[in-house]
Design an enzyme around this catalytic site. Structure first.
Site: not given
Ligand SMILES: *Cc1c(COP(=O)(O)O)cnc(C)c1O
Length: 331
Positions: A56, A308
């Site tokens: 993010k 992510s």
């Molecule tokens: C926000 C987030 C997502 C999903 O991202 P989007 O852009 O809302 O689809 C996936 N994994 C993690 C760890 C996140 O913080």
């Protein structure tokens, strides 16, 4: 509010120059266990090692630094208590910009502290996310603070897309990219970057079975509301916004498939990441591994799985990794 056009690949190159020095370039590493299991080369993009514990930061930093200087000086405001709030708090403090993160009384103290420690002012208002959002609207209207949303914003999507540029450099002949999916900023950005260079690449979104707002919206052909339920993949909760302007359309047009994983599979994937790869990954970050292990990615070819985020309560993590794995459905 001015209607902004959808982001284009050039915006992603611009984002990369903008956020250089504010984010780290995360490694892409082969995983031998998953490659053997899937019978194809599988790589992990270790984006959970990003500063603040999730990708993010890329979108938050790009959106913040793209504001014109006068607007930026008045500060930024958001209602996110999760990874976007953390990222925005950090990006703002690094840039010397005031940030206010609004949350309700119900948000646990450790989340409040984490955001404060990253340099933002935390304002506790009311007893719901709607109350917190009202305060965000007020600060934006009365003090001209910029309200930055977590996914449905061209600069946020372009920032997340910088991951796609790194994937193309590190594995130019990639065939399938597997990406966690909630509001779709991450998937839209990566898809835009990867497909513009390699239109034959397949982009797969993965989300949890329960409360999958983007999946339901794609089926309905427009953004719809879904009931929020608790999930191990808590960072994937929340809707796509009924007035969604960018991420729904981009995901609909660029993404090849969306698959859903069960809570048991998510727990297995967190455990797998820890025991086999020595990586601490939160539920949302592990859904790509879960999908591959469940055999949900058809004919994957050379595959990249994006991890992510890593922001998980470590007591919860310890419980999960010491639990018993569910049986594999694949031989
Ligand atoms: C926000 C987030 C997502 C999903 O991202 P989007 O852009 O809302 O689809 C996936 N994994 C993690 C760890 C996140 O913080």
């Amino acid at each position: 509010m001015t209607a902004r056009p959808h982001p284009v690949p050039q915006d992603i190159y611009r984002a990369r120059r903008m956020i250089a020095g504010h984010v780290v370039r995360t490694p892409l590493v082969p995983t031998i266990t998953l490659s053997n299991d899937a019978g194809v080369p599988v790589h992990l993009k270790l984006e959970h090692q990003q500063v603040t514990g999730s990708f993010k930061l890329r979108g938050a930093a790009n959106a913040l630094l793209s504001l014109d200087p006068e607007r930026r000086a008045r500060g930024v405001v958001a209602a996110s208590t999760g990874n976007f709030g953390r990222a925005l708090a950090f990006a703002a403090s690094q840039a010397g910009v005031p940030a206010v993160i609004c949350m309700s009384k119900l948000v646990p103290g450790n989340k409040v502290e984490a955001i404060r420690a990253l340099g933002a002012e935390v304002r506790i208002v009311g007893t719901s996310q709607d109350d917190a959002q009202e305060e965000v609207d007020r600060l934006s209207a009365e003090h001209g603070m910029a309200m930055l949303p977590p996914f449905d914003h061209a600069d946020v999507i372009a920032g997340q897309g910088t991951i796609g540029l790194e994937l193309l450099e590190d594995l130019p002949d990639l065939e399938t990219v597997v990406v966690p999916l909630s509001g779709g900023g991450l998937l839209a950005g990566i898809a835009l970057a990867v497909k513009s260079a390699n239109p034959r690449a397949r982009l797969i979104g993965v989300t949890m079975e329960r409360g999958a707002a983007m999946h339901a919206s794609l089926r309905a052909g427009m953004p719809v509301l879904v009931e929020e339920v608790e999930s191990l993949a808590d960072s994937l909760g929340g809707g796509v916004g009924l007035a969604n302007r960018h991420s729904f359309t981009l995901v609909r047009d660029l993404v090849d498939d969306v698959v859903l994983v069960s809570e048991t599979r998510i727990a297995d994937a967190i455990r797998f990441a820890y025991r086999q790869e020595q990586q601490v990954v939160e539920g949302a970050g592990a859904v790509g591994i879960a999908a591959l292990m469940a055999g949900l990615i058809e004919r994957p070819g050379r595959t990249i799985i994006v991890l992510s985020g890593r922001n998980i309560d470590m007591n919860r993590h310890a419980e999960i990794v010491s639990g018993q794995p569910a049986e594999a459905t694949r031989a």
